[in-house]
Design a protein around this motif. Structure first.
Motif, PDB file in Angstrom:
ATOM      1  N   LYS A  29       0.818  -1.201   0.000  1.00 62.42           N
ATOM      2  CA  LYS A  29       0.000   0.000   0.000  1.00 62.42           C
ATOM      3  C   LYS A  29       0.855   1.255   0.000  1.00 62.42           C
ATOM      4  O   LYS A  29       0.567   2.225  -0.669  1.00 62.42           O
ATOM      5  CB  LYS A  29      -0.922   0.006   1.225  1.00 62.42           C
ATOM      6  N   LYS A  30       1.930   1.225   0.778  1.00 59.83           N
ATOM      7  CA  LYS A  30       2.796   2.385   0.858  1.00 59.83           C
ATOM      8  C   LYS A  30       3.480   2.671  -0.474  1.00 59.83           C
ATOM      9  O   LYS A  30       3.881   3.778  -0.748  1.00 59.83           O
ATOM     10  CB  LYS A  30       3.846   2.185   1.954  1.00 59.83           C
ATOM     11  N   GLY A  31       3.624   1.629  -1.297  1.00 62.90           N
ATOM     12  CA  GLY A  31       4.305   1.796  -2.569  1.00 62.90           C
ATOM     13  C   GLY A  31       3.424   2.378  -3.660  1.00 62.90           C
ATOM     14  O   GLY A  31       3.891   2.694  -4.739  1.00 62.90           O
ATOM     15  N   VAL A  32       2.109   2.499  -3.383  1.00 63.29           N
ATOM     16  CA  VAL A  32       1.192   3.037  -4.384  1.00 63.29           C
ATOM     17  C   VAL A  32       1.229   4.560  -4.334  1.00 63.29           C
ATOM     18  O   VAL A  32       0.960   5.163  -3.308  1.00 63.29           O
ATOM     19  CB  VAL A  32      -0.250   2.549  -4.125  1.00 63.29           C
ATOM     20  N   VAL A  33       1.591   5.177  -5.455  1.00 65.51           N
ATOM     21  CA  VAL A  33       1.689   6.630  -5.525  1.00 65.51           C
ATOM     22  C   VAL A  33       0.740   7.143  -6.602  1.00 65.51           C
ATOM     23  O   VAL A  33       0.779   6.672  -7.735  1.00 65.51           O
ATOM     24  CB  VAL A  33       3.134   7.082  -5.854  1.00 65.51           C
ATOM     25  N   GLU A  34      -0.134   8.061  -6.225  1.00 69.04           N
ATOM     26  CA  GLU A  34      -1.044   8.631  -7.208  1.00 69.04           C
ATOM     27  C   GLU A  34      -0.270   9.519  -8.182  1.00 69.04           C
ATOM     28  O   GLU A  34       0.553  10.328  -7.770  1.00 69.04           O
ATOM     29  CB  GLU A  34      -2.122   9.466  -6.509  1.00 69.04           C
ATOM     30  N   GLN A  35      -0.550   9.359  -9.460  1.00 70.80           N
ATOM     31  CA  GLN A  35       0.130  10.144 -10.479  1.00 70.80           C
ATOM     32  C   GLN A  35      -0.483  11.543 -10.558  1.00 70.80           C
ATOM     33  O   GLN A  35      -1.700  11.689 -10.582  1.00 70.80           O
ATOM     34  CB  GLN A  35       0.018   9.457 -11.846  1.00 70.80           C
ATOM     35  N   PRO A  36       0.338  12.593 -10.598  1.00 71.60           N
ATOM     36  CA  PRO A  36      -0.186  13.952 -10.710  1.00 71.60           C
ATOM     37  C   PRO A  36      -0.755  14.208 -12.099  1.00 71.60           C
ATOM     38  O   PRO A  36      -0.445  13.499 -13.051  1.00 71.60           O
ATOM     39  CB  PRO A  36       1.044  14.827 -10.451  1.00 71.60           C
ATOM     40  N   HIS A  37      -1.574  15.224 -12.199  1.00 70.40           N
ATOM     41  CA  HIS A  37      -2.147  15.634 -13.477  1.00 70.40           C
ATOM     42  C   HIS A  37      -1.409  16.895 -13.935  1.00 70.40           C
ATOM     43  O   HIS A  37      -1.713  17.997 -13.473  1.00 70.40           O
ATOM     44  CB  HIS A  37      -3.645  15.918 -13.321  1.00 70.40           C
ATOM     45  N   PRO A  38      -0.423  16.740 -14.819  1.00 65.21           N
ATOM     46  CA  PRO A  38       0.413  17.885 -15.218  1.00 65.21           C
ATOM     47  C   PRO A  38      -0.361  18.893 -16.055  1.00 65.21           C
ATOM     48  O   PRO A  38      -1.262  18.539 -16.818  1.00 65.21           O
ATOM     49  CB  PRO A  38       1.536  17.239 -16.037  1.00 65.21           C
ATOM     50  N   LEU A  39       0.023  20.155 -15.912  1.00 65.77           N
ATOM     51  CA  LEU A  39      -0.538  21.231 -16.721  1.00 65.77           C
ATOM     52  C   LEU A  39       0.323  21.436 -17.959  1.00 65.77           C
ATOM     53  O   LEU A  39       1.494  21.042 -17.980  1.00 65.77           O
ATOM     54  CB  LEU A  39      -0.575  22.530 -15.907  1.00 65.77           C
ATOM     55  N   GLU A  40      -0.225  22.048 -18.987  1.00 66.15           N
ATOM     56  CA  GLU A  40       0.548  22.290 -20.209  1.00 66.15           C
ATOM     57  C   GLU A  40       1.699  23.255 -19.948  1.00 66.15           C
ATOM     58  O   GLU A  40       2.771  23.128 -20.519  1.00 66.15           O
ATOM     59  CB  GLU A  40      -0.361  22.847 -21.300  1.00 66.15           C
ATOM     60  N   HIS A  41       1.459  24.239 -19.073  1.00 68.19           N
ATOM     61  CA  HIS A  41       2.497  25.191 -18.688  1.00 68.19           C
ATOM     62  C   HIS A  41       2.626  25.222 -17.171  1.00 68.19           C
ATOM     63  O   HIS A  41       1.666  24.951 -16.454  1.00 68.19           O
ATOM     64  CB  HIS A  41       2.164  26.613 -19.168  1.00 68.19           C
ATOM     65  N   SER A  42       3.813  25.560 -16.700  1.00 63.39           N
ATOM     66  CA  SER A  42       3.987  25.872 -15.284  1.00 63.39           C
ATOM     67  C   SER A  42       3.597  27.326 -15.066  1.00 63.39           C
ATOM     68  O   SER A  42       3.765  28.163 -15.959  1.00 63.39           O
ATOM     69  CB  SER A  42       5.446  25.650 -14.858  1.00 63.39           C
ATOM     70  N   TRP A  43       3.081  27.626 -13.864  1.00 62.79           N
ATOM     71  CA  TRP A  43       2.617  28.971 -13.551  1.00 62.79           C
ATOM     72  C   TRP A  43       3.192  29.414 -12.212  1.00 62.79           C
ATOM     73  O   TRP A  43       3.430  28.591 -11.324  1.00 62.79           O
ATOM     74  CB  TRP A  43       1.085  29.013 -13.481  1.00 62.79           C
ATOM     75  N   THR A  44       3.409  30.710 -12.069  1.00 62.19           N
ATOM     76  CA  THR A  44       3.964  31.252 -10.823  1.00 62.19           C
ATOM     77  C   THR A  44       3.011  32.286 -10.233  1.00 62.19           C
ATOM     78  O   THR A  44       2.528  33.172 -10.938  1.00 62.19           O
ATOM     79  CB  THR A  44       5.327  31.916 -11.071  1.00 62.19           C
ATOM     80  N   PHE A  45       2.746  32.140  -8.927  1.00 66.13           N
ATOM     81  CA  PHE A  45       2.011  33.164  -8.190  1.00 66.13           C
ATOM     82  C   PHE A  45       3.007  34.221  -7.712  1.00 66.13           C
ATOM     83  O   PHE A  45       4.067  33.895  -7.191  1.00 66.13           O
ATOM     84  CB  PHE A  45       1.302  32.567  -6.973  1.00 66.13           C
ATOM     85  N   TRP A  46       2.641  35.497  -7.885  1.00 70.67           N
ATOM     86  CA  TRP A  46       3.433  36.629  -7.414  1.00 70.67           C
ATOM     87  C   TRP A  46       2.560  37.480  -6.500  1.00 70.67           C
ATOM     88  O   TRP A  46       1.357  37.602  -6.717  1.00 70.67           O
ATOM     89  CB  TRP A  46       3.879  37.510  -8.583  1.00 70.67           C
ATOM     90  N   PHE A  47       3.179  38.100  -5.494  1.00 71.53           N
ATOM     91  CA  PHE A  47       2.444  38.967  -4.583  1.00 71.53           C
ATOM     92  C   PHE A  47       3.162  40.296  -4.437  1.00 71.53           C
ATOM     93  O   PHE A  47       4.377  40.335  -4.214  1.00 71.53           O
ATOM     94  CB  PHE A  47       2.299  38.311  -3.209  1.00 71.53           C
ATOM     95  N   ASP A  48       2.397  41.371  -4.590  1.00 65.63           N
ATOM     96  CA  ASP A  48       2.924  42.726  -4.392  1.00 65.63           C
ATOM     97  C   ASP A  48       2.341  43.233  -3.077  1.00 65.63           C
ATOM     98  O   ASP A  48       1.161  43.585  -3.002  1.00 65.63           O
ATOM     99  CB  ASP A  48       2.519  43.632  -5.558  1.00 65.63           C
ATOM    100  N   ASN A  49       3.157  43.230  -2.042  1.00 62.65           N
ATOM    101  CA  ASN A  49       2.722  43.538  -0.689  1.00 62.65           C
ATOM    102  C   ASN A  49       2.475  45.039  -0.519  1.00 62.65           C
ATOM    103  O   ASN A  49       3.391  45.826  -0.684  1.00 62.65           O
ATOM    104  CB  ASN A  49       3.790  43.066   0.302  1.00 62.65           C
TER     105      ASN A  49
END
Length: 234
Positions: free
Chosen positions: A50-70
């Motif tokens: 059971k410990k060896g079972v890893v759910e596969q992620p669902h990749p996005l077409e692009h990577s995205w970055t969150f930015w914050f302007d405080n």
């Protein structure tokens, strides 16, 4: 509506991380699948499997970055964008929901805050080479009313809902005293009919927005600041 279907599909991983039945412990044996041999594994083997079972992620077409302007770090003397910081880059549906569910939504942000979501390696600044010749569509909403539109905009971005998705740089929600604005940044401002108008119409439809929205060139905004006028309207 298309974005609602996208919301459902992107919610699969979020729901999948939860125990679907709170009355059943997660470590209890599940129903055996067809062809599975039952009762021949000892506890240690079963636990190890059971410990060896890893759910596969669902990749996005692009990577995205969150930015914050405080807003607390801003000052009239500071160079525009100097208080802006990248928060986290995500590349899968699971990472997106993990972040989204643990950050403040626009209605909870302080007045003066700007929260961005841009494609990886594109900075949400006019000076960025990808953004330099672009512009932005803007939707204006009453204070505290942008949460749903912001979520739908994010889902449209990461779910590649736009016909001219390569034209999209990212989006920003800006919290001000009496209103909140969501802006969709694009690359080539001068390409009116084939790209910009199409993107604006699609965005309005995704948000179910009946108000007129306008498109401002970044070049105009740099020269004229708040006096910059819309070049296109829908």
């Amino acid at each position: 509506m298309g974005v609602e279907e996208n919301l459902k599909s992107l919610s699969i991983s979020e729901e999948g991380n939860k125990n679907p039945n709170p009355n059943v412990k997660e470590d209890e044996e599940e129903e055996p699948e067809e062809g599975e041999i039952v009762g021949e594994e000892d506890d240690s083997t079963s636990s190890s499997s059971k410990k060896g079972v890893v759910e596969q992620p669902h990749p996005l077409e692009h990577s995205w970055t969150f930015w914050f302007d405080n807003p607390s770090a801003k000052s009239k003397q500071a160079i525009w964008g100097s208080s802006m910081r990248p928060i986290y880059t995500f590349a899968s549906v699971e990472q997106f929901w993990s972040l989204y569910n643990n950050i403040h939504h626009p209605s909870k942000l302080a007045v003066g805050a700007d929260f961005h979501c841009f494609k990886y390696k594109i900075e949400p600044k006019w000076e960025d080479p990808v953004c330099a010749n672009g512009g932005k569509w803007t939707v204006t909403l009453p204070r505290g009313k942008s949460d749903t539109c912001w979520l739908y905009t994010l889902l449209a971005l990461i779910g590649e809902q736009f016909e001219y998705g390569d034209e999209i740089c990212g989006a920003v929600v800006s919290v001000r005293g009496r209103q909140e604005k969501i802006a969709l940044w694009t690359k080539n401002a001068a390409n009116e009919t084939a790209q910009q108008i199409s993107i604006g119409k699609q965005w309005k439809e995704l948000l179910d927005c009946n108000d007129t929205i306008g498109f401002i060139f970044h070049e105009d905004a740099k020269k004229l600041d708040k006096a910059a006028k819309n070049r296109y309207t829908i």
